[in-house]
Design a protein around this motif. Structure first.
Motif, PDB file in Angstrom:
ATOM      1  N   VAL A  80      44.032  52.834  24.664  1.00 48.72           N
ATOM      2  CA  VAL A  80      44.462  51.718  23.741  1.00 48.72           C
ATOM      3  C   VAL A  80      42.899  51.626  22.719  1.00 48.72           C
ATOM      4  CG1 VAL A  80      44.631  49.247  23.306  1.00 48.72           C
ATOM      5  CG2 VAL A  80      45.888  50.424  25.219  1.00 48.72           C
ATOM      6  N   ARG A  81      41.930  51.666  23.466  1.00 46.73           N
ATOM      7  CA  ARG A  81      40.755  51.386  22.674  1.00 46.73           C
ATOM      8  C   ARG A  81      40.752  52.684  21.602  1.00 46.73           C
ATOM      9  NH1 ARG A  81      35.523  53.449  25.009  1.00 46.73           N
ATOM     10  NH2 ARG A  81      34.231  53.401  22.995  1.00 46.73           N
ATOM     11  N   LYS A  82      40.943  53.861  22.147  1.00 49.76           N
ATOM     12  CA  LYS A  82      40.975  54.885  20.795  1.00 49.76           C
ATOM     13  C   LYS A  82      42.161  54.873  20.018  1.00 49.76           C
ATOM     14  CE  LYS A  82      39.301  58.362  24.548  1.00 49.76           C
ATOM     15  NZ  LYS A  82      39.894  59.516  25.515  1.00 49.76           N
ATOM     16  N   LEU A  83      43.272  54.295  20.404  1.00 49.68           N
ATOM     17  CA  LEU A  83      44.322  54.130  19.526  1.00 49.68           C
ATOM     18  C   LEU A  83      43.961  53.233  18.337  1.00 49.68           C
ATOM     19  CD1 LEU A  83      47.237  54.539  18.283  1.00 49.68           C
ATOM     20  CD2 LEU A  83      47.658  52.654  20.072  1.00 49.68           C
ATOM     21  N   ARG A  84      43.308  51.908  18.879  1.00 48.52           N
ATOM     22  CA  ARG A  84      42.904  51.015  17.901  1.00 48.52           C
ATOM     23  C   ARG A  84      41.780  51.628  17.002  1.00 48.52           C
ATOM     24  NH1 ARG A  84      42.553  45.665  21.452  1.00 48.52           N
ATOM     25  NH2 ARG A  84      44.878  45.496  21.805  1.00 48.52           N
ATOM     26  N   ALA A  86      41.498  54.845  16.167  1.00 50.94           N
ATOM     27  CA  ALA A  86      42.087  55.672  15.138  1.00 50.94           C
ATOM     28  C   ALA A  86      42.863  54.697  14.193  1.00 50.94           C
ATOM     29  CB  ALA A  86      43.018  56.486  15.788  1.00 50.94           C
ATOM     30  N   ILE A  87      43.612  53.590  14.454  1.00 48.28           N
ATOM     31  CA  ILE A  87      44.148  52.732  13.448  1.00 48.28           C
ATOM     32  C   ILE A  87      43.178  52.377  12.406  1.00 48.28           C
ATOM     33  CG2 ILE A  87      45.491  50.258  13.593  1.00 48.28           C
ATOM     34  CD1 ILE A  87      46.742  51.304  15.893  1.00 48.28           C
ATOM     35  N   HIS A  88      42.345  51.708  12.944  1.00 45.72           N
ATOM     36  CA  HIS A  88      41.329  51.269  11.816  1.00 45.72           C
ATOM     37  C   HIS A  88      40.658  52.187  10.990  1.00 45.72           C
ATOM     38  CE1 HIS A  88      41.373  46.955  12.329  1.00 45.72           C
ATOM     39  NE2 HIS A  88      41.218  47.001  13.503  1.00 45.72           N
ATOM     40  N   ALA A  89      40.402  53.450  11.478  1.00 47.50           N
ATOM     41  CA  ALA A  89      39.940  54.549  10.712  1.00 47.50           C
ATOM     42  C   ALA A  89      40.948  54.761   9.606  1.00 47.50           C
ATOM     43  CB  ALA A  89      39.707  56.038  11.610  1.00 47.50           C
ATOM     44  N   LEU A  90      42.164  54.631  10.052  1.00 43.03           N
ATOM     45  CA  LEU A  90      43.542  55.132   8.902  1.00 43.03           C
ATOM     46  C   LEU A  90      43.312  53.779   7.822  1.00 43.03           C
ATOM     47  CD1 LEU A  90      45.794  56.655   8.311  1.00 43.03           C
ATOM     48  CD2 LEU A  90      47.345  55.366   9.546  1.00 43.03           C
ATOM     49  N   ILE A  91      43.210  52.504   8.490  1.00 48.03           N
ATOM     50  CA  ILE A  91      42.983  51.587   7.522  1.00 48.03           C
ATOM     51  C   ILE A  91      41.957  51.599   6.640  1.00 48.03           C
ATOM     52  CG2 ILE A  91      42.796  49.107   7.325  1.00 48.03           C
ATOM     53  CD1 ILE A  91      44.313  48.719  10.118  1.00 48.03           C
ATOM     54  N   ALA A  92      40.891  52.136   7.092  1.00 51.44           N
ATOM     55  CA  ALA A  92      39.707  52.227   6.341  1.00 51.44           C
ATOM     56  C   ALA A  92      40.062  53.369   5.069  1.00 51.44           C
ATOM     57  CB  ALA A  92      38.572  52.606   6.978  1.00 51.44           C
ATOM     58  N   LEU A  93      40.599  54.322   5.290  1.00 40.90           N
ATOM     59  CA  LEU A  93      40.959  55.480   4.538  1.00 40.90           C
ATOM     60  C   LEU A  93      42.067  55.103   3.454  1.00 40.90           C
ATOM     61  CD1 LEU A  93      41.547  58.626   6.835  1.00 40.90           C
ATOM     62  CD2 LEU A  93      39.801  58.228   4.875  1.00 40.90           C
ATOM     63  N   LYS A 145      32.813  47.745  16.616  1.00 37.02           N
ATOM     64  CA  LYS A 145      32.906  46.816  17.604  1.00 37.02           C
ATOM     65  C   LYS A 145      33.864  47.327  18.876  1.00 37.02           C
ATOM     66  CE  LYS A 145      33.731  41.843  18.248  1.00 37.02           C
ATOM     67  NZ  LYS A 145      33.943  40.633  17.521  1.00 37.02           N
ATOM     68  N   ARG A 146      34.895  48.250  18.426  1.00 31.62           N
ATOM     69  CA  ARG A 146      35.625  48.830  19.623  1.00 31.62           C
ATOM     70  C   ARG A 146      34.620  50.161  20.142  1.00 31.62           C
ATOM     71  NH1 ARG A 146      39.438  45.607  20.958  1.00 31.62           N
ATOM     72  NH2 ARG A 146      40.867  44.952  19.366  1.00 31.62           N
ATOM     73  N   TRP A 147      34.060  50.605  19.422  1.00 31.17           N
ATOM     74  CA  TRP A 147      33.284  51.820  19.884  1.00 31.17           C
ATOM     75  C   TRP A 147      32.065  51.408  21.006  1.00 31.17           C
ATOM     76  CZ3 TRP A 147      34.449  56.420  18.019  1.00 31.17           C
ATOM     77  CH2 TRP A 147      33.749  57.800  18.563  1.00 31.17           C
ATOM     78  N   THR A 148      31.557  50.309  20.690  1.00 34.81           N
ATOM     79  CA  THR A 148      30.488  49.804  21.562  1.00 34.81           C
ATOM     80  C   THR A 148      30.838  48.822  22.633  1.00 34.81           C
ATOM     81  OG1 THR A 148      29.993  47.844  19.982  1.00 34.81           O
ATOM     82  CG2 THR A 148      28.759  49.841  19.599  1.00 34.81           C
TER      83      THR A 148
END
Length: 151
Positions: A80-84, A86-93, A145-148
């Motif tokens: 779930v953490r990895k998915l979130r 990835a989702i925020h990376a997509l939102i950033a792009l 935040k998710r990474w840490t």
């Protein structure tokens, strides 16, 4: 990030209040004074564009956008953490694209004037650039935040 988000939400609320006042004045002018102000419709539209994009940018940080969580409920916490992330990376792009193309659009129409306001048409597109940049910032903040966080 929280202070910026709160400021954006407050600005969006003020924009909504201002737009409501402008529309109220337009209705009063049309039905009571028999003379609707020429500037009211474009002013309300411009205010709406600004407050909607400010609220949308804040929504990335506050996480009040609509989302479907069924996939998250079927995954393990680490995934779930990895998915979130990835989702925020997509939102950033996508937000970066909004910022860049919004800025290009604002530049393309900077010579055009909104006749009833005498303002450059680019003022209707500057919020795309600003909100897109803020969404990138907020998405990167969420990724950090998710990474840490501990799983």
């Amino acid at each position: 990030m929280q202070r910026i988000s709160t400021m954006l939400i407050n600005l969006a609320a003020l924009g909504l209040i201002a737009m409501t006042a402008v529309i109220g004045w337009q209705v009063f002018g049309r039905f009571v004074l028999d003379s609707s102000p020429s500037w009211s419709e474009q002013t309300a539209l411009l205010l709406m564009v600004w407050y909607v994009f400010f609220a949308a940018a804040a929504g990335v940080w506050e996480r009040f956008h609509i989302r479907i969580e069924i996939l998250e409920h079927r995954m393990q916490a680490a995934n779930v953490r990895k998915l979130r992330i990835a989702i925020h990376a997509l939102i950033a792009l996508l937000s970066l694209a909004i910022a860049v193309y919004g800025g290009m659009l604002a530049w393309l129409v900077h010579d055009n004037v909104i006749p009833s306001l005498g303002l450059s048409r680019s003022w209707a597109y500057v919020p795309l650039m600003l909100a897109g940049a803020l969404m990138v910032l907020f998405s990167l903040g969420r990724i950090h935040k998710r990474w840490t966080e501990k799983t």
